[in-house]
Design a protein around this motif. Sequence first.
Motif, PDB file in Angstrom:
ATOM      1  N   LEU A   1      -1.931  11.209   5.944  1.00 41.87           N
ATOM      2  CA  LEU A   1      -2.271  11.942   4.724  1.00 41.87           C
ATOM      3  C   LEU A   1      -1.863  11.177   3.470  1.00 41.87           C
ATOM      4  N   PHE A   2      -0.676  10.611   3.500  1.00 44.18           N
ATOM      5  CA  PHE A   2      -0.215   9.883   2.326  1.00 44.18           C
ATOM      6  C   PHE A   2      -0.856   8.498   2.215  1.00 44.18           C
ATOM      7  N   ALA A   3      -1.346   7.967   3.323  1.00 46.30           N
ATOM      8  CA  ALA A   3      -2.100   6.709   3.261  1.00 46.30           C
ATOM      9  C   ALA A   3      -3.386   6.909   2.464  1.00 46.30           C
ATOM     10  N   VAL A   4      -3.958   8.108   2.543  1.00 50.70           N
ATOM     11  CA  VAL A   4      -5.137   8.426   1.729  1.00 50.70           C
ATOM     12  C   VAL A   4      -4.761   8.375   0.246  1.00 50.70           C
ATOM     13  N   ALA A   5      -3.597   8.921  -0.094  1.00 44.14           N
ATOM     14  CA  ALA A   5      -3.128   8.851  -1.488  1.00 44.14           C
ATOM     15  C   ALA A   5      -2.937   7.399  -1.914  1.00 44.14           C
ATOM     16  N   PHE A   6      -2.418   6.578  -1.022  1.00 43.20           N
ATOM     17  CA  PHE A   6      -2.268   5.147  -1.320  1.00 43.20           C
ATOM     18  C   PHE A   6      -3.636   4.505  -1.549  1.00 43.20           C
ATOM     19  N   HIS A   7      -4.589   4.850  -0.714  1.00 43.41           N
ATOM     20  CA  HIS A   7      -5.940   4.292  -0.834  1.00 43.41           C
ATOM     21  C   HIS A   7      -6.526   4.556  -2.223  1.00 43.41           C
ATOM     22  N   TYR A   8      -6.255   5.730  -2.766  1.00 46.45           N
ATOM     23  CA  TYR A   8      -6.773   6.084  -4.090  1.00 46.45           C
ATOM     24  C   TYR A   8      -5.835   5.689  -5.227  1.00 46.45           C
ATOM     25  N   GLY A   9      -4.811   4.903  -4.914  1.00 53.11           N
ATOM     26  CA  GLY A   9      -3.920   4.391  -5.945  1.00 53.11           C
ATOM     27  C   GLY A   9      -2.932   5.394  -6.494  1.00 53.11           C
ATOM     28  N   GLN A  10      -2.692   6.465  -5.760  1.00 45.99           N
ATOM     29  CA  GLN A  10      -1.794   7.508  -6.240  1.00 45.99           C
ATOM     30  C   GLN A  10      -0.351   7.319  -5.794  1.00 45.99           C
TER      31      GLN A  10
ATOM     32  N   GLY B   1       5.190   1.356  -0.051  1.00 49.21           N
ATOM     33  CA  GLY B   1       6.552   1.597   0.424  1.00 49.21           C
ATOM     34  C   GLY B   1       6.876   3.078   0.471  1.00 49.21           C
ATOM     35  N   ASP B   2       6.376   3.826  -0.517  1.00 48.80           N
ATOM     36  CA  ASP B   2       6.590   5.272  -0.537  1.00 48.80           C
ATOM     37  C   ASP B   2       5.919   5.935   0.661  1.00 48.80           C
ATOM     38  N   VAL B   3       4.701   5.518   0.959  1.00 51.15           N
ATOM     39  CA  VAL B   3       3.958   6.087   2.080  1.00 51.15           C
ATOM     40  C   VAL B   3       4.683   5.790   3.394  1.00 51.15           C
ATOM     41  N   LYS B   4       5.143   4.563   3.547  1.00 48.11           N
ATOM     42  CA  LYS B   4       5.865   4.207   4.775  1.00 48.11           C
ATOM     43  C   LYS B   4       7.166   4.992   4.889  1.00 48.11           C
ATOM     44  N   LEU B   5       7.853   5.183   3.773  1.00 45.73           N
ATOM     45  CA  LEU B   5       9.107   5.933   3.787  1.00 45.73           C
ATOM     46  C   LEU B   5       8.873   7.392   4.168  1.00 45.73           C
ATOM     47  N   ILE B   6       7.836   8.018   3.613  1.00 45.47           N
ATOM     48  CA  ILE B   6       7.538   9.409   3.953  1.00 45.47           C
ATOM     49  C   ILE B   6       7.216   9.524   5.448  1.00 45.47           C
ATOM     50  N   GLY B   7       6.402   8.621   5.944  1.00 46.38           N
ATOM     51  CA  GLY B   7       6.055   8.658   7.360  1.00 46.38           C
ATOM     52  C   GLY B   7       7.260   8.460   8.259  1.00 46.38           C
ATOM     53  N   ALA B   8       8.149   7.553   7.876  1.00 46.18           N
ATOM     54  CA  ALA B   8       9.346   7.293   8.675  1.00 46.18           C
ATOM     55  C   ALA B   8      10.285   8.494   8.676  1.00 46.18           C
ATOM     56  N   VAL B   9      10.482   9.104   7.523  1.00 47.60           N
ATOM     57  CA  VAL B   9      11.360  10.281   7.443  1.00 47.60           C
ATOM     58  C   VAL B   9      10.755  11.444   8.220  1.00 47.60           C
TER      59      VAL B   9
END
Length: 157
Positions: free
Chosen positions: A71-80, A84-92
Amino acid sequence: MGWDILSWGLPGVLAILLVSAGIEDARIREIANWKNAAIALLAPAWWVAIGLAPWPDMAIQLGLGMLVFGLFAVAFHYGQMGGGDVKLIGAVALWLPATPLLQMLLVMSIVGGVLTLVMLIEHKFSRNNRILEIPYGVAIAIAGLLGLREPLLNQFT
């Protein structure tokens, strides 16, 4: 006895890594890949330490982590969001059961919104022309630390 030490020690390591990631993101707007990898790779040891069954408990945790990351990778794709933030959220997300994970995401959104408002106000008053980058890792770290209380304090019930 060894698992008892791990069931308390691993969240301590996670807390140190989260604080470190938040500070790093605030200072240089990056989160080291090794921190995200360490958080993700320690999660299975946590699952074993707290007695999760391989099926379906561990599979559910892995699925939740993958879902949140996706879900957050989609936000990364759109530049939002930053990578590193996306990876951190997924890891947590690998560390938290569904309800504490949703609570963490809610707290992360609120803290991130407040952080964004503060930085926007500071940016406006400083009349700086540089692009504003929000260190969302700070919000993720704070929410992750607050989210830790649930599985840490309720793992033996």
